[in-house]
Design an enzyme around this catalytic site. Structure first.
Site, PDB file in Angstrom:
ATOM      1  N   ASP A 162       0.858  -1.189   0.000  1.00 49.06           N
ATOM      2  CA  ASP A 162       0.000   0.000   0.000  1.00 49.06           C
ATOM      3  C   ASP A 162       0.896   1.242   0.000  1.00 49.06           C
ATOM      4  OD1 ASP A 162      -2.466   1.339   0.237  1.00 49.06           O
ATOM      5  OD2 ASP A 162      -2.426   1.280   2.416  1.00 49.06           O
TER       6      ASP A 162
ATOM      7  N   LYS B 250      -1.126  -1.727  -4.676  1.00 50.11           N
ATOM      8  CA  LYS B 250      -1.935  -0.500  -4.798  1.00 50.11           C
ATOM      9  C   LYS B 250      -0.973   0.637  -5.135  1.00 50.11           C
ATOM     10  CE  LYS B 250      -5.585  -1.479  -1.386  1.00 50.11           C
ATOM     11  NZ  LYS B 250      -6.119  -1.009  -0.072  1.00 50.11           N
TER      12      LYS B 250
ATOM     13  N   PHE C  71     -11.780  -1.047   0.947  1.00 55.50           N
ATOM     14  CA  PHE C  71     -10.894  -1.884   1.743  1.00 55.50           C
ATOM     15  C   PHE C  71     -11.045  -3.326   1.279  1.00 55.50           C
ATOM     16  CE2 PHE C  71      -9.145  -3.739   5.624  1.00 55.50           C
ATOM     17  CZ  PHE C  71      -8.077  -2.887   5.840  1.00 55.50           C
TER      18      PHE C  71
ATOM     19  N   ARG D 178     -10.883 -13.227   6.702  1.00 60.31           N
ATOM     20  CA  ARG D 178      -9.728 -13.914   6.111  1.00 60.31           C
ATOM     21  C   ARG D 178     -10.146 -15.204   5.410  1.00 60.31           C
ATOM     22  NH1 ARG D 178      -5.043 -11.429   8.075  1.00 60.31           N
ATOM     23  NH2 ARG D 178      -5.082 -10.840  10.256  1.00 60.31           N
TER      24      ARG D 178
HETATM   25  P1  IMP Z   1       1.946  -0.491   3.861  1.00 59.42           P
HETATM   26  O1  IMP Z   1       3.090  -0.461   4.810  1.00 59.42           O
HETATM   27  O2  IMP Z   1       1.120   0.771   3.907  1.00 59.42           O
HETATM   28  O3  IMP Z   1       2.329  -0.836   2.437  1.00 59.42           O
HETATM   29  O4  IMP Z   1       0.986  -1.549   4.501  1.00 59.42           O
HETATM   30  C1  IMP Z   1       0.565  -2.677   3.915  1.00 59.42           C
HETATM   31  C2  IMP Z   1      -0.263  -3.425   4.940  1.00 59.42           C
HETATM   32  O5  IMP Z   1      -1.481  -2.731   5.239  1.00 59.42           O
HETATM   33  C3  IMP Z   1      -0.669  -4.747   4.343  1.00 59.42           C
HETATM   34  O6  IMP Z   1       0.269  -5.735   4.688  1.00 59.42           O
HETATM   35  C4  IMP Z   1      -2.043  -4.972   4.918  1.00 59.42           C
HETATM   36  O7  IMP Z   1      -1.964  -5.736   6.111  1.00 59.42           O
HETATM   37  C5  IMP Z   1      -2.582  -3.611   5.248  1.00 59.42           C
HETATM   38  N1  IMP Z   1      -3.560  -3.150   4.217  1.00 59.42           N
HETATM   39  C6  IMP Z   1      -3.443  -2.102   3.377  1.00 59.42           C
HETATM   40  N2  IMP Z   1      -4.542  -1.980   2.592  1.00 59.42           N
HETATM   41  C7  IMP Z   1      -5.366  -2.999   2.942  1.00 59.42           C
HETATM   42  C8  IMP Z   1      -6.667  -3.431   2.463  1.00 59.42           C
HETATM   43  O8  IMP Z   1      -7.293  -2.875   1.546  1.00 59.42           O
HETATM   44  N3  IMP Z   1      -7.174  -4.549   3.074  1.00 59.42           N
HETATM   45  C9  IMP Z   1      -6.521  -5.222   4.077  1.00 59.42           C
HETATM   46  N4  IMP Z   1      -5.315  -4.851   4.539  1.00 59.42           N
HETATM   47  C10 IMP Z   1      -4.736  -3.741   3.986  1.00 59.42           C
END
Ligand code: IMP
Ligand code: MG
Length: 181
Positions: free
Chosen positions: A101, A129, A154, A167
């Protein structure tokens, strides 16, 4: 089917993407013994399916990362916990992530794995994303790249959770972003 969840990627579509990823990874890492590192817990279902589609000798390990983001000072405290001790020195690592993300988790893990002597690190994510990225990190492979209105929602299911729920869904679906009007 749970009424509040809209199906985005059904089971058969996921299975085809996972098979294609397994073959691509098999070609890219041909001849190597791969150290597969699954990021808990979101990648567990994807990991279980993917490792059965990679035609290489491999070992499987799990890792958990928790981060506390202090919004006001922009500080990120990150803790990394291994479920088993993993000899990373000289290994070709395949990191399996649920969602990339902002990229903060991935960037932290990449630094950590290189620091601990991994020879190479490749990343395979279930969902990318790219529009939400805050750091310049990218998975080598992703099953799905989610953009636009779908990225506003989400994602849940196939291992992905919202507060530990959903999950168990066999498909990837979306729910209204919690807290959004
Ligand atoms: P980042 O450090 O922002 O890239 O975080 C990624 C983490 O956020 C992932 O490993 C997910 O656990 C959580 N995450 C981000 N977007 C979503 C979503 O749409 N659904 C579920 N978990 C998400
Ligand atoms: Mg999560």
């Amino acid at each position: 089917m749970k009424s509040e969840v809209t199906v985005l990627y059904p089971e058969d579509v996921i299975a085809r993407r996972v098979a294609a990823l397994g073959a691509a990874i098999g070609e890219a890492l041909a001849g190597r013994e791969v150290c597969v590192l699954g990021l808990m817990k979101g990648s567990l279902v994807f990991l279980a399916d993917l490792i059965r589609r990679i035609p290489l000798d491999l070992t499987v390990h799990l890792v958990r990362v928790t981060s506390h983001r202090e919004q006001d000072r922009g500080r990120v405290m990150t803790e990394i916990v291994y479920s088993t001790s993993i000899p990373l020195e000289g290994r070709d690592v395949l990191l399996v992530e649920d969602i990339v993300d902002t990229g903060i988790t991935l960037s932290y893990l990449l630094g950590h794995l290189h620091e601990h002597g991994a020879r190479s690190v490749r990343v395979c994510a279930l969902v990318d994303k790219p529009e939400s990225r805050k750091l310049d990190v990218h998975p080598d492979w992703s099953a799905f790249s989610v953009r636009g209105p779908d990225a506003e929602r989400f994602l849940v299911g196939y291992g992905l959770d919202w507060m530990e729920r959903h999950r168990d869904l066999p498909y990837i679906g979306s729910i209204a972003r919690p807290g959004a009007p």
